[in-house]
Design a protein around this motif. Sequence first.
Motif, PDB file in Angstrom:
ATOM      1  N   LEU A   1      -5.362  -5.429  21.115  1.00  0.00           N
ATOM      2  CA  LEU A   1      -4.639  -5.756  20.083  1.00  0.00           C
ATOM      3  C   LEU A   1      -5.345  -6.362  18.660  1.00  0.00           C
ATOM      4  N   PRO A   2      -6.397  -7.063  19.050  1.00  0.00           N
ATOM      5  CA  PRO A   2      -7.146  -7.204  17.665  1.00  0.00           C
ATOM      6  C   PRO A   2      -7.595  -5.919  16.905  1.00  0.00           C
ATOM      7  N   ILE A   3      -8.151  -4.995  17.556  1.00  0.00           N
ATOM      8  CA  ILE A   3      -8.604  -3.777  17.057  1.00  0.00           C
ATOM      9  C   ILE A   3      -7.346  -3.118  16.292  1.00  0.00           C
ATOM     10  N   VAL A   4      -6.238  -2.742  17.046  1.00  0.00           N
ATOM     11  CA  VAL A   4      -5.137  -2.173  16.565  1.00  0.00           C
ATOM     12  C   VAL A   4      -4.546  -2.841  15.149  1.00  0.00           C
ATOM     13  N   LEU A   5      -4.690  -4.386  14.933  1.00  0.00           N
ATOM     14  CA  LEU A   5      -4.123  -5.023  14.043  1.00  0.00           C
ATOM     15  C   LEU A   5      -4.917  -4.454  12.980  1.00  0.00           C
ATOM     16  N   LEU A   6      -6.240  -4.572  13.216  1.00  0.00           N
ATOM     17  CA  LEU A   6      -7.395  -4.555  12.171  1.00  0.00           C
ATOM     18  C   LEU A   6      -7.236  -2.945  11.473  1.00  0.00           C
ATOM     19  N   VAL A   7      -6.782  -1.855  12.342  1.00  0.00           N
ATOM     20  CA  VAL A   7      -6.527  -0.825  11.738  1.00  0.00           C
ATOM     21  C   VAL A   7      -5.323  -0.664  11.029  1.00  0.00           C
ATOM     22  N   VAL A   8      -4.112  -1.301  11.690  1.00  0.00           N
ATOM     23  CA  VAL A   8      -3.005  -1.375  10.682  1.00  0.00           C
ATOM     24  C   VAL A   8      -3.207  -1.701   9.453  1.00  0.00           C
ATOM     25  N   TYR A   9      -3.698  -3.011   9.425  1.00  0.00           N
ATOM     26  CA  TYR A   9      -3.861  -3.560   7.938  1.00  0.00           C
ATOM     27  C   TYR A   9      -4.669  -2.957   7.070  1.00  0.00           C
ATOM     28  N   SER A  10      -5.523  -1.952   7.646  1.00  0.00           N
ATOM     29  CA  SER A  10      -6.267  -1.134   6.668  1.00  0.00           C
ATOM     30  C   SER A  10      -5.505  -0.046   5.900  1.00  0.00           C
ATOM     31  N   PHE A  11      -4.037   0.044   6.213  1.00  0.00           N
ATOM     32  CA  PHE A  11      -3.471   0.914   5.533  1.00  0.00           C
ATOM     33  C   PHE A  11      -2.250  -0.016   4.763  1.00  0.00           C
TER      34      PHE A  11
ATOM     35  N   ASP B   1      -0.559  -1.636   1.700  1.00  0.00           N
ATOM     36  CA  ASP B   1      -0.920  -1.514   0.154  1.00  0.00           C
ATOM     37  C   ASP B   1      -1.253  -2.868  -0.518  1.00  0.00           C
ATOM     38  N   SER B   2      -0.778  -3.935   0.041  1.00  0.00           N
ATOM     39  CA  SER B   2      -1.005  -5.050  -0.337  1.00  0.00           C
ATOM     40  C   SER B   2      -2.515  -5.698  -0.397  1.00  0.00           C
ATOM     41  N   ARG B   3      -2.773  -6.339  -1.577  1.00  0.00           N
ATOM     42  CA  ARG B   3      -4.330  -6.909  -1.183  1.00  0.00           C
ATOM     43  C   ARG B   3      -4.370  -8.036  -0.549  1.00  0.00           C
ATOM     44  N   LEU B   4      -3.176  -8.679  -0.246  1.00  0.00           N
ATOM     45  CA  LEU B   4      -3.166  -9.848   0.495  1.00  0.00           C
ATOM     46  C   LEU B   4      -3.126  -9.331   1.869  1.00  0.00           C
ATOM     47  N   VAL B   5      -4.066  -9.478   2.887  1.00  0.00           N
ATOM     48  CA  VAL B   5      -4.204  -8.884   4.217  1.00  0.00           C
ATOM     49  C   VAL B   5      -2.988  -9.386   4.970  1.00  0.00           C
ATOM     50  N   THR B   6      -2.483 -10.344   4.736  1.00  0.00           N
ATOM     51  CA  THR B   6      -1.642 -11.055   5.630  1.00  0.00           C
ATOM     52  C   THR B   6      -0.074 -10.566   5.488  1.00  0.00           C
ATOM     53  N   VAL B   7       0.104  -9.990   4.215  1.00  0.00           N
ATOM     54  CA  VAL B   7       1.378  -9.516   3.802  1.00  0.00           C
ATOM     55  C   VAL B   7       1.585  -8.096   3.734  1.00  0.00           C
ATOM     56  N   TRP B   8       2.494  -7.412   4.545  1.00  0.00           N
ATOM     57  CA  TRP B   8       2.483  -5.863   4.626  1.00  0.00           C
ATOM     58  C   TRP B   8       3.496  -5.758   3.271  1.00  0.00           C
TER      59      TRP B   8
ATOM     60  N   PHE C   1       2.822   1.117   3.426  1.00  0.00           N
ATOM     61  CA  PHE C   1       1.768   2.092   3.536  1.00  0.00           C
ATOM     62  C   PHE C   1       0.977   2.817   2.482  1.00  0.00           C
ATOM     63  N   SER C   2      -0.353   2.666   2.793  1.00  0.00           N
ATOM     64  CA  SER C   2      -1.401   3.243   1.542  1.00  0.00           C
ATOM     65  C   SER C   2      -2.603   3.486   2.208  1.00  0.00           C
ATOM     66  N   THR C   3      -3.267   4.459   1.383  1.00  0.00           N
ATOM     67  CA  THR C   3      -4.525   4.926   1.879  1.00  0.00           C
ATOM     68  C   THR C   3      -5.522   4.632   0.700  1.00  0.00           C
ATOM     69  N   ARG C   4      -4.798   3.655  -0.023  1.00  0.00           N
ATOM     70  CA  ARG C   4      -5.771   3.526  -1.539  1.00  0.00           C
ATOM     71  C   ARG C   4      -7.124   2.846  -1.180  1.00  0.00           C
ATOM     72  N   TRP C   5      -7.371   2.085  -0.035  1.00  0.00           N
ATOM     73  CA  TRP C   5      -8.738   1.357   0.270  1.00  0.00           C
ATOM     74  C   TRP C   5      -9.514   2.283   0.728  1.00  0.00           C
ATOM     75  N   TYR C   6      -8.940   3.387   1.294  1.00  0.00           N
ATOM     76  CA  TYR C   6      -9.961   4.120   1.897  1.00  0.00           C
ATOM     77  C   TYR C   6     -10.437   5.172   0.709  1.00  0.00           C
ATOM     78  N   THR C   7      -9.738   5.444  -0.309  1.00  0.00           N
ATOM     79  CA  THR C   7     -10.044   6.190  -1.379  1.00  0.00           C
ATOM     80  C   THR C   7     -11.168   5.154  -2.112  1.00  0.00           C
TER      81      THR C   7
END
Lengths: 307, 269
Positions: B22-32, B34-41, B44-50
């Motif tokens: 679960l912790p790993i899945v959550l980490l992956v989900v929040y990497s997508f 869009d918000s800069r606040l990690v706790t608020v969804w 979906f965005s891939t901007r952190w990867y770019t």
Amino acid sequence: MRRLSARANDIGRSRLVVAGPYLWLLLFFLAPFLIVLKISVSHDVIAQPPYAPVLDPSKGWAGMREFVGGLDLQNYAYVFGDAIFHESVLQSLVIAAVSTLIILLIGYPIAYGMARAPRRLRPLLLIAVILPFWTSFLIRVYAWMGILAREGFLNQTLRALGLIDEPLELLSTNTAVYIGIVYSYLPFMVLPLYAVLEKTDESLLEAAADLGAPPWKSFWLVTFPLSLPGIVAGSLLCFIPAVGEFVIPDLLGGSETLMLGKTLWTEFSVNRSWTVSAAVAVLMLIVLVGPILVYQHMQARSFEGGR
Amino acid sequence: MRRGMSIFNVTSLTLGFAFLYLPIVLLVVYSFNDSRLVTVWGGFSTRWYTALLSNQQLLDAAWVTLRVALVTATVATVLGTLAALALTRMGRFRGRTLFAGMVYAPLVMPEVITGLSLLLLFVAIGLERGFWTVTLAHITFTLCFVAVVVQSRLVSFDRSLEEAAMDLGATPLKTFLTVTLPIISPAVAAGFMLAFTLSLDDLVIANFTSGPGATTLPMRIYSQVRLGVTPEINAVCTLFIVAVTALVLAVSLVTKRETLAREAAARAM
């Protein structure tokens, strides 16, 4: 004759085989410990290297005497008189021991379930346990920072469920350190336990059942005693590194969290005292030398038994 | 077991694996996120990867880490395999107890001790800290893991094969290359992989033994993580996890196929 000469050859080759790794470990594993020992009885100075005395071989015997005369136990005296150090030793041992117990309680049912799973599923389950262990340790600890934070996943979920009104303070506490250690070291317990449980001879359990033992009793009298080597190995694999753990108390713990690994790092990088951190390292080793020797003994015996 | 899987076993496996993943899945989900606040969804965005692609510091660190890990794994595999051979094929030689102790101790040695002691060695012999000191340190602790993995394969295999080759006149070296090495190669590959990922992953030992210009990826991640959780780090971590997972699965598939082939061959004989 050929056989004999092959044996003689074997010995010659053997020397070469062992020389490489032997010299490597002498130079990069044993020698550094002797240096740590020496620096732990030296003094901090503002120079390069930042400790004194330094042995000057060109001065001969006089230099040697001067060198030995410059060594003393003042770092140990300082560490022993330091309340932070006392607290670190105590907390390290307690946190590592309690975590190891929790890991055992969580890990045993998992390993047991794996060992009793259908044979074709077992390799898959094994990979599933190993995979997080291969994924970065740092990343797994970091993942918990996001979960345990004030506005993190756990507090949000609990609030959404109506279980709490105020967010729980979890991050930067010892609770978070326990969670981090249990989570990170769980595979170290499951793997050796699974290895022994999988080998348990099922006919023994059948015999116990035939003789009228209820399942819990045959577990307690047959399975559990047979799994003791796995319990000891798993516990040592968790306990020893957990005592010296640095990343988890640093990232998940708070100011009240004092563990030896963190204290050593603080002495080294913040207080910049190489000699005191060397003394802390020596004391940590003294605390751990018993468990480490037991572990080595078990490791060596498990291979010799396999021959 | 006769009765198949009990409810208890299924439950403990489900909960156990949920806890592990679960912790790993959550980490992956929040990497997508869009918000800069990690706790608020925030969608979906891939901007952190770019954003990562233009983070030169991070890319440099990744490159250093990769080179360290490759050199480490190569040298550690050779030394670790030799150590395993010495421990299983040489019987009692002088200094064996010390040697075995030095091979097994680093497996459980707290990293802060290994790191500090190696740093003090490098300072004492006047070696400047950087790429090579990290690599030397990594080789030292990973070679022991390789040795244990290879050793467990060596103790479980049929020595009469080696003896047959020697009786037929093969030199020890030829016996090793044509009989022993092919049989232990899955374990050697697994040891290489283990050394590689341990080196990629290491933070504490690198922190002690690295110097300017040789900042590894975990060191870079750590220095940012200390400031808090950010979606960029989630993205880096996700890429890291994906890469390691792919590598581990690939190797386990390859070695498994080899094991199967070998078993089939053994049965045909």
